[in-house]
Design an enzyme around this catalytic site. Sequence first.
Site, PDB file in Angstrom:
ATOM      1  N   SER A  20       0.537  45.997  67.525  1.00  0.00           N
ATOM      2  CA  SER A  20       1.207  44.787  67.024  1.00  0.00           C
ATOM      3  C   SER A  20       2.558  44.617  67.720  1.00  0.00           C
ATOM      4  O   SER A  20       3.138  45.582  68.235  1.00  0.00           O
ATOM      5  CB  SER A  20       1.423  44.937  65.504  1.00  0.00           C
ATOM      6  OG  SER A  20       2.169  43.863  64.973  1.00  0.00           O
ATOM      7  N   ASP A  41      -1.876  54.118  67.107  1.00  0.00           N
ATOM      8  CA  ASP A  41      -1.446  53.302  65.962  1.00  0.00           C
ATOM      9  C   ASP A  41      -2.370  53.579  64.792  1.00  0.00           C
ATOM     10  O   ASP A  41      -3.554  53.881  64.981  1.00  0.00           O
ATOM     11  CB  ASP A  41      -1.490  51.802  66.346  1.00  0.00           C
ATOM     12  CG  ASP A  41      -0.639  50.934  65.427  1.00  0.00           C
ATOM     13  OD1 ASP A  41      -0.923  50.895  64.214  1.00  0.00           O
ATOM     14  OD2 ASP A  41       0.313  50.306  65.917  1.00  0.00           O
ATOM     15  N   ASP A  67      -1.951  58.485  62.788  1.00  0.00           N
ATOM     16  CA  ASP A  67      -0.904  58.341  61.779  1.00  0.00           C
ATOM     17  C   ASP A  67       0.256  59.214  62.242  1.00  0.00           C
ATOM     18  O   ASP A  67       0.163  60.451  62.212  1.00  0.00           O
ATOM     19  CB  ASP A  67      -1.419  58.767  60.406  1.00  0.00           C
ATOM     20  CG  ASP A  67      -0.358  58.599  59.323  1.00  0.00           C
ATOM     21  OD1 ASP A  67       0.848  58.476  59.658  1.00  0.00           O
ATOM     22  OD2 ASP A  67      -0.735  58.598  58.137  1.00  0.00           O
ATOM     23  N   ASN A  94       7.575  53.751  69.578  1.00  0.00           N
ATOM     24  CA  ASN A  94       7.943  52.420  69.108  1.00  0.00           C
ATOM     25  C   ASN A  94       7.517  52.106  67.675  1.00  0.00           C
ATOM     26  O   ASN A  94       8.017  51.176  67.062  1.00  0.00           O
ATOM     27  CB  ASN A  94       7.323  51.408  70.102  1.00  0.00           C
ATOM     28  CG  ASN A  94       7.307  50.015  69.600  1.00  0.00           C
ATOM     29  OD1 ASN A  94       8.327  49.347  69.617  1.00  0.00           O
ATOM     30  ND2 ASN A  94       6.154  49.564  69.134  1.00  0.00           N
ATOM     31  N   TYR A 159      15.987  53.147  57.273  1.00  0.00           N
ATOM     32  CA  TYR A 159      15.729  52.555  58.604  1.00  0.00           C
ATOM     33  C   TYR A 159      16.916  52.787  59.530  1.00  0.00           C
ATOM     34  O   TYR A 159      16.754  53.240  60.662  1.00  0.00           O
ATOM     35  CB  TYR A 159      15.460  51.058  58.424  1.00  0.00           C
ATOM     36  CG  TYR A 159      15.124  50.312  59.701  1.00  0.00           C
ATOM     37  CD1 TYR A 159      13.804  50.279  60.175  1.00  0.00           C
ATOM     38  CD2 TYR A 159      16.092  49.615  60.419  1.00  0.00           C
ATOM     39  CE1 TYR A 159      13.477  49.586  61.341  1.00  0.00           C
ATOM     40  CE2 TYR A 159      15.779  48.920  61.581  1.00  0.00           C
ATOM     41  CZ  TYR A 159      14.467  48.904  62.032  1.00  0.00           C
ATOM     42  OH  TYR A 159      14.155  48.210  63.186  1.00  0.00           O
ATOM     43  N   LYS A 163      17.128  54.914  63.002  1.00  0.00           N
ATOM     44  CA  LYS A 163      17.468  54.249  64.268  1.00  0.00           C
ATOM     45  C   LYS A 163      18.760  54.822  64.880  1.00  0.00           C
ATOM     46  O   LYS A 163      18.861  54.925  66.110  1.00  0.00           O
ATOM     47  CB  LYS A 163      17.598  52.737  64.051  1.00  0.00           C
ATOM     48  CG  LYS A 163      16.280  52.052  63.669  1.00  0.00           C
ATOM     49  CD  LYS A 163      15.229  52.245  64.730  1.00  0.00           C
ATOM     50  CE  LYS A 163      13.941  51.482  64.430  1.00  0.00           C
ATOM     51  NZ  LYS A 163      12.898  51.745  65.436  1.00  0.00           N
TER      52      LYS A 163
HETATM   53  P1  NAD Z   1       5.274  45.577  63.996  1.00  0.00           P
HETATM   54  O1  NAD Z   1       5.195  45.730  62.524  1.00  0.00           O
HETATM   55  O2  NAD Z   1       4.706  44.330  64.623  1.00  0.00           O
HETATM   56  O3  NAD Z   1       4.625  46.859  64.710  1.00  0.00           O
HETATM   57  C1  NAD Z   1       4.809  48.138  64.180  1.00  0.00           C
HETATM   58  C2  NAD Z   1       3.552  48.946  64.438  1.00  0.00           C
HETATM   59  O4  NAD Z   1       3.756  50.286  63.941  1.00  0.00           O
HETATM   60  C3  NAD Z   1       2.315  48.387  63.718  1.00  0.00           C
HETATM   61  O5  NAD Z   1       1.247  48.190  64.629  1.00  0.00           O
HETATM   62  C4  NAD Z   1       1.986  49.458  62.690  1.00  0.00           C
HETATM   63  O6  NAD Z   1       0.588  49.575  62.398  1.00  0.00           O
HETATM   64  C5  NAD Z   1       2.524  50.708  63.369  1.00  0.00           C
HETATM   65  N1  NAD Z   1       2.721  51.805  62.411  1.00  0.00           N
HETATM   66  C6  NAD Z   1       3.314  51.751  61.200  1.00  0.00           C
HETATM   67  N2  NAD Z   1       3.228  52.946  60.582  1.00  0.00           N
HETATM   68  C7  NAD Z   1       2.549  53.776  61.430  1.00  0.00           C
HETATM   69  C8  NAD Z   1       2.138  55.124  61.367  1.00  0.00           C
HETATM   70  N3  NAD Z   1       2.371  55.896  60.277  1.00  0.00           N
HETATM   71  N4  NAD Z   1       1.473  55.643  62.420  1.00  0.00           N
HETATM   72  C9  NAD Z   1       1.176  54.883  63.493  1.00  0.00           C
HETATM   73  N5  NAD Z   1       1.544  53.595  63.614  1.00  0.00           N
HETATM   74  C10 NAD Z   1       2.231  53.043  62.594  1.00  0.00           C
HETATM   75  O7  NAD Z   1       6.832  45.721  64.335  1.00  0.00           O
HETATM   76  P2  NAD Z   1       7.707  45.317  65.627  1.00  0.00           P
HETATM   77  O8  NAD Z   1       8.628  44.239  65.192  1.00  0.00           O
HETATM   78  O9  NAD Z   1       6.873  45.152  66.820  1.00  0.00           O
HETATM   79  O10 NAD Z   1       8.577  46.640  65.737  1.00  0.00           O
HETATM   80  C11 NAD Z   1       8.363  47.592  66.765  1.00  0.00           C
HETATM   81  C12 NAD Z   1       9.601  48.445  66.886  1.00  0.00           C
HETATM   82  O11 NAD Z   1      10.719  47.613  67.197  1.00  0.00           O
HETATM   83  C13 NAD Z   1       9.999  49.216  65.630  1.00  0.00           C
HETATM   84  O12 NAD Z   1      10.476  50.487  65.988  1.00  0.00           O
HETATM   85  C14 NAD Z   1      11.107  48.376  65.042  1.00  0.00           C
HETATM   86  O13 NAD Z   1      11.977  49.120  64.245  1.00  0.00           O
HETATM   87  C15 NAD Z   1      11.785  47.896  66.304  1.00  0.00           C
HETATM   88  N6  NAD Z   1      12.627  46.723  66.145  1.00  0.00           N
HETATM   89  C16 NAD Z   1      12.086  45.530  65.814  1.00  0.00           C
HETATM   90  C17 NAD Z   1      12.913  44.437  65.677  1.00  0.00           C
HETATM   91  C18 NAD Z   1      12.375  43.072  65.320  1.00  0.00           C
HETATM   92  O14 NAD Z   1      13.193  42.157  65.063  1.00  0.00           O
HETATM   93  N7  NAD Z   1      11.063  42.869  65.310  1.00  0.00           N
HETATM   94  C19 NAD Z   1      14.297  44.567  65.877  1.00  0.00           C
HETATM   95  C20 NAD Z   1      14.802  45.813  66.210  1.00  0.00           C
HETATM   96  C21 NAD Z   1      13.953  46.895  66.359  1.00  0.00           C
END
Ligand code: NAD
Length: 255
Positions: A20, A41, A67, A94, A159, A163
């Site tokens: 995702s 994932d 996981d 990620n 969180y 981070k």
């Molecule tokens: P997202 O929710 O689209 O993707 C996160 C993915 O992590 C998902 O596919 C989910 O299934 C997977 N995941 C969750 N728990 C898991 C587990 N136990 N084992 C394996 N996989 C697991 O989120 P995103 O927005 O794409 O975020 C990706 C990264 O970017 C994260 O680290 C998030 O903190 C960081 N981030 C996102 C944003 C934002 O605005 N979207 C901003 C700063 C940082």
Amino acid sequence: MTATAGRVAGKVAIVTGGASGIGESTAKRLAQEGASVTIADVDEQGGKRVTAEIAAAGGVAFYVRTDLSKTPQIRRMLERTEARFGRLDIIFNNAIWFRHGTATELDEKDWDLTLNVGLKAVFLTAKYGIPIMRRTGGGAIVNTASVHSLVSFAGSTAYDSAKAGLLGLTRTLAIDFGPDVRVNAVLPGAILTPLWDRLEVPAGVRRRYAKMVPAQRLGTGQDVANAVLFLASEEASFITGTSLVVDGGMLCRAE
Ligand code: NAD
């Protein structure tokens, strides 16, 4: 684009959270530039969809349900990647799971799961992945931190701790495993991904975030994927132990 022409041609990459959002965009970008990609994932449907889409576009991808809060599953995913592709060059850490809450509100188990997926799993992919990388000459690790590594929201207890911790871990890994393993972080700002829908971020808040940054828009997964590709590639061969902010300018203004 053929596998021999890209910026990471012939490399093998693992993308955690690749089913995702930012992970999906980055897995596709790395595959487009010639890497074979393992999608690690917990989301089986999303992982298989992304894998099929990469294959349909002419790339090479492999889904391993993982996981990341479970050490044996991380080890198995790394072993299966080496067995499948014979090497490991890039790890993009990620994935995230988190729950908001102040210290007095947050359940201890939610703190643990956030730190396990968001921070401990990065230690574990290094612990068990770096020896694999070193068998074929080393590689590059990129960690998804966040602007939340540097500034915080109310109630973002677990969180923001995960981070912020990632920046320290990034530096230490870079020192301990150079010169053959480089380790860097990306710090995304407001990036529109499916996470925002799951969090039900209101339209007004999305507009406000877009307006507050000099770039005058929300970021995309592609914006972050391009930064990760650069840090993972040979173009960044003198860059390690640091971080690249990808936030449209969110952090640069004081008002
Ligand atoms: P997202 O929710 O689209 O993707 C996160 C993915 O992590 C998902 O596919 C989910 O299934 C997977 N995941 C969750 N728990 C898991 C587990 N136990 N084992 C394996 N996989 C697991 O989120 P995103 O927005 O794409 O975020 C990706 C990264 O970017 C994260 O680290 C998030 O903190 C960081 N981030 C996102 C944003 C934002 O605005 N979207 C901003 C700063 C940082």
